[in-house]
Enzyme design. Structure first.
Site, PDB file in Angstrom:
ATOM      1  N   LYS A   1       3.420  17.380  -0.108  1.00 35.28           N
ATOM      2  CA  LYS A   1       3.618  16.389  -1.177  1.00 35.28           C
ATOM      3  C   LYS A   1       4.083  15.070  -0.577  1.00 35.28           C
ATOM      4  O   LYS A   1       4.903  15.058   0.342  1.00 35.28           O
ATOM      5  CB  LYS A   1       4.684  16.874  -2.171  1.00 35.28           C
ATOM      6  CG  LYS A   1       4.328  18.157  -2.880  1.00 35.28           C
ATOM      7  CD  LYS A   1       5.466  18.616  -3.769  1.00 35.28           C
ATOM      8  CE  LYS A   1       5.120  19.920  -4.473  1.00 35.28           C
ATOM      9  NZ  LYS A   1       6.243  20.413  -5.276  1.00 35.28           N
TER      10      LYS A   1
ATOM     11  N   GLU B   1       0.869  -1.177   0.000  1.00 38.47           N
ATOM     12  CA  GLU B   1       0.000   0.000   0.000  1.00 38.47           C
ATOM     13  C   GLU B   1       0.905   1.226   0.000  1.00 38.47           C
ATOM     14  O   GLU B   1       1.608   1.472   0.973  1.00 38.47           O
ATOM     15  CB  GLU B   1      -0.889   0.024   1.246  1.00 38.47           C
ATOM     16  CG  GLU B   1      -1.954  -1.034   1.256  1.00 38.47           C
ATOM     17  CD  GLU B   1      -2.808  -0.988   2.520  1.00 38.47           C
ATOM     18  OE1 GLU B   1      -2.416  -0.323   3.511  1.00 38.47           O
ATOM     19  OE2 GLU B   1      -3.866  -1.626   2.509  1.00 38.47           O
TER      20      GLU B   1
ATOM     21  N   LYS C   1      12.919  27.974 -17.027  1.00 38.26           N
ATOM     22  CA  LYS C   1      12.244  28.556 -15.862  1.00 38.26           C
ATOM     23  C   LYS C   1      13.060  28.321 -14.588  1.00 38.26           C
ATOM     24  O   LYS C   1      13.238  29.232 -13.774  1.00 38.26           O
ATOM     25  CB  LYS C   1      10.857  27.931 -15.733  1.00 38.26           C
ATOM     26  CG  LYS C   1      10.066  28.372 -14.540  1.00 38.26           C
ATOM     27  CD  LYS C   1       8.707  27.667 -14.552  1.00 38.26           C
ATOM     28  CE  LYS C   1       8.093  27.627 -13.196  1.00 38.26           C
ATOM     29  NZ  LYS C   1       6.848  26.878 -13.152  1.00 38.26           N
TER      30      LYS C   1
ATOM     31  N   TYR D   1       3.685  12.056  -7.253  1.00 35.91           N
ATOM     32  CA  TYR D   1       3.505  12.641  -5.936  1.00 35.91           C
ATOM     33  C   TYR D   1       2.077  13.125  -5.743  1.00 35.91           C
ATOM     34  O   TYR D   1       1.443  13.624  -6.654  1.00 35.91           O
ATOM     35  CB  TYR D   1       4.519  13.747  -5.647  1.00 35.91           C
ATOM     36  CG  TYR D   1       4.561  14.895  -6.615  1.00 35.91           C
ATOM     37  CD1 TYR D   1       3.892  16.088  -6.335  1.00 35.91           C
ATOM     38  CD2 TYR D   1       5.296  14.810  -7.784  1.00 35.91           C
ATOM     39  CE1 TYR D   1       3.963  17.160  -7.201  1.00 35.91           C
ATOM     40  CE2 TYR D   1       5.367  15.876  -8.662  1.00 35.91           C
ATOM     41  CZ  TYR D   1       4.690  17.047  -8.371  1.00 35.91           C
ATOM     42  OH  TYR D   1       4.743  18.106  -9.231  1.00 35.91           O
TER      43      TYR D   1
END
Length: 182
Positions: free
Chosen positions: A71, A28, A168, A131
Site C-alpha cells: 500500500k 506528483e 469487526k 491508498y
C-alpha cells in the site's frame, strides 16, 4: 521525490517534491518512472479512499498471500497517525510497529509492503485517506490484529477510550494468535 528508510526494512517514507507559488502547489503523488528510478518497481492496480471523523481508528489489517497487498498511503485532507506492523516471521523486526504522522499539510506518504498489518487513527476533525494497492481486495485472505494489543504498545495519538472502532476491528486477535501467513 525523496525516499526515506525507516528502521524496518522495506517500510519507506515517500516525500514528493512540491512546487508552490501564489496560486497554491503542485506535486506528483506517484510516478511509476520515478519510483522505478528509486529502485521501487510496483504495479498498483487499485486505489482506495476513506473519510473518517476525529478519533476513528481503522485497523490493523492485512491480506495473506497470494493476495497480500503493498500500500502507498497518503492523506488528502486532515491528519492521521499511520501505523504499520511487521508480520514477516523471518524478519529481525517481526512484531515491531512504526508510526508516522501523515497529513494533507506535510504531504508525506508511507509505502507499506506486503507482509505488514496497517491501520490509522484520525487526529484532525476529519480526514480523507487514499491508498494505492498492488493487489485487489480478497475477502478470503483478509486478516487483522487488535489495535490495542498490549505486546505492540502502539501510541495511536488518541485516547483509546474515545476511539471509534468498527465491531469487526474490536474482535480481531492479538498478534500472537493472528492468522498471518508471512
Amino acid at each position: 521525490m525523496k525516499i526515506e528508510e525507516t528502521f524496518i526494512k522495506d517500510l519507506l517514507i515517500v516525500e514528493p517534491t512540491v512546487f508552490g507559488d501564489e496560486r497554491g502547489y503542485f506535486f506528483e503523488a506517484y510516478s511509476k518512472t520515478k519510483f522505478q528510478n528509486l529502485g521501487i518497481d510496483i504495479e498498483f492496480v487499485q486505489d482506495n479512499q476513506s473519510f473518517s471523523k476525529k478519533d476513528t481508528l481503522r485497523g490493523l489489517h492485512y491480506q495473506n498471500p497470494p493476495f497480500a497487498q503493498t500500500k502507498l498511503v497518503r492523506v488528502l485532507e486532515g491528519e492521521i497517525m499511520d501505523v504499520a506492523i511487521d508480520l514477516r516471521k523471518d524478519s529481525s523486526t517481526y512484531g515491531k510497529s512504526f508510526s508516522i504522522l501523515l497529513s494533507a499539510e506535510n504531504k508525506k506518504q508511507l509505502l507499506v509492503p506486503q507482509g505488514f498489518a496497517h491501520g490509522f487513527s484520525v487526529l484532525s476533525e476529519t480526514a480523507s485517506v487514499m491508498y494505492k494497492c498492488d493487489q485487489f481486495y480478497n475477502k478470503g485472505s483478509e486478516g487483522g490484529i487488535k489495535f490495542d494489543d498490549p505486546s505492540l504498545s502502539i501510541d495511536w495519538g488518541i485516547d483509546l477510550n474515545d476511539a471509534i472502532v468498527s465491531e469487526k476491528d474490536q474482535v480481531l486477535p492479538f498478534i500472537q494468535n493472528c492468522n498471518s501467513l508471512f
